[in-house]
Design a protein around this motif. Structure first.
Motif, short mmCIF file in Angstrom:
data_model
loop_
_atom_site.label_atom_id
_atom_site.label_comp_id
_atom_site.label_asym_id
_atom_site.label_seq_id
_atom_site.Cartn_x
_atom_site.Cartn_y
_atom_site.Cartn_z
N ASP A 124 0.83 -1.21 0.00
CA ASP A 124 0.00 0.00 0.00
C ASP A 124 0.86 1.26 0.00
OD1 ASP A 124 -2.14 -1.76 0.11
OD2 ASP A 124 -2.48 -1.46 2.27
N ASP A 125 1.91 1.25 0.82
CA ASP A 125 2.82 2.41 0.87
C ASP A 125 3.53 2.60 -0.47
OD1 ASP A 125 2.11 2.78 3.52
OD2 ASP A 125 4.00 2.02 4.34
N TYR A 126 3.90 1.49 -1.10
CA TYR A 126 4.58 1.58 -2.40
C TYR A 126 3.62 2.13 -3.46
CZ TYR A 126 7.36 0.59 -6.49
OH TYR A 126 8.07 0.72 -7.66
N ALA A 127 2.38 1.65 -3.45
CA ALA A 127 1.39 2.13 -4.42
C ALA A 127 1.14 3.63 -4.25
CB ALA A 127 0.09 1.34 -4.29
N ALA A 128 1.03 4.09 -3.02
CA ALA A 128 0.82 5.52 -2.75
C ALA A 128 2.03 6.33 -3.22
CB ALA A 128 0.55 5.75 -1.27
N TRP A 129 3.23 5.84 -2.95
CA TRP A 129 4.45 6.53 -3.39
C TRP A 129 4.51 6.57 -4.91
CZ3 TRP A 129 8.57 4.58 -6.25
CH2 TRP A 129 9.68 5.42 -6.34
N SER A 130 4.22 5.45 -5.57
CA SER A 130 4.25 5.39 -7.04
C SER A 130 3.26 6.36 -7.66
CB SER A 130 3.94 3.97 -7.54
OG SER A 130 4.99 3.11 -7.24
N ALA A 131 2.08 6.48 -7.06
CA ALA A 131 1.06 7.38 -7.60
C ALA A 131 1.54 8.83 -7.56
CB ALA A 131 -0.24 7.23 -6.82
N VAL A 132 2.24 9.19 -6.51
CA VAL A 132 2.76 10.55 -6.40
C VAL A 132 3.88 10.77 -7.42
CG1 VAL A 132 4.03 12.13 -4.89
CG2 VAL A 132 2.11 10.81 -3.98
N GLN A 133 4.69 9.74 -7.65
CA GLN A 133 5.79 9.86 -8.61
C GLN A 133 5.27 10.03 -10.03
OE1 GLN A 133 8.89 10.14 -7.23
NE2 GLN A 133 7.65 9.91 -5.39
#
Length: 187
Positions: free
Chosen positions: A167-176
């Protein structure tokens, strides 16, 4: 239980300071040994099984040994071993260092006059190998927080797992991937 201790006064001698009552020293030493709490070794096999579980913190039997291992790692002690784990089943520890040994969603960059300084939101990582293949990597902090990155093979075999890392990775990827808003020329 309270322990009474006597102050042993030292007196000068030709060889330095000596206790006035030599017979009290062995007694004092034996009292200190009896009063000291026993050192408890962590069961490395149990810790290996717990860290390979879908969510070690949801298993009451796993919380005390894993918490103790995290405290031990924070104090620089080695990761425990398990002689009965079999070939290809093991755990190991490394200290985190950003940006190379830290997940991107937990890597922070600070701009300095001399360049960019990176830091990691986690202190270290415990890697678990099952049947000779990567199974999981549990990132931990000095405060005892953890997040686990399970391998695709582990996810396929378990079916369900703690998804905080994903979940944290998906949120980070979305911001990137989000487009950067351009300033408009409109007043």
């Amino acid at each position: 239980m309270s322990l009474r201790t006597n102050v042993v006064k030292a007196q000068p001698s030709a060889k330095g300071l000596l206790p006035r009552h030599r017979h009290t020293m062995p007694a004092l030493a034996s009292i200190l040994v009896l009063a000291a709490p026993p050192a408890l070794a962590v069961d490395g096999c149990l810790v290996l099984l717990c860290l390979a579980a879908p969510s070690w913190s949801a298993i009451p039997q796993c919380v005390p040994p894993v918490t103790q291992v995290l405290r031990d790692l924070a104090r620089g002690r080695p990761f425990p071993t398990c002689a009965m784990s079999g070939a290809g089943n093991s755990g190991s520890h490394q200290w985190a260092s950003a940006p190379g040994n830290c997940p991107p969603q937990y890597t922070y960059a600070s701009e300095l006059e001399s360049g960019v300084a990176y830091s990691c939101g986690y202190s270290g990582v415990v890697s678990i190998q099952i049947d000779g293949a990567p199974w999981s990597r549990t990132w931990w902090t000095m405060g005892g927080q953890t997040v686990t990155d399970f391998s695709p093979a582990a996810k396929a075999r378990m079916g369900t797992w703690n998804t905080k890392y994903d979940d944290d990775y998906a949120a980070w990827s979305a911001v990137q991937a989000a487009p950067v808003a351009q300033p408009s020329d409109a007043p």
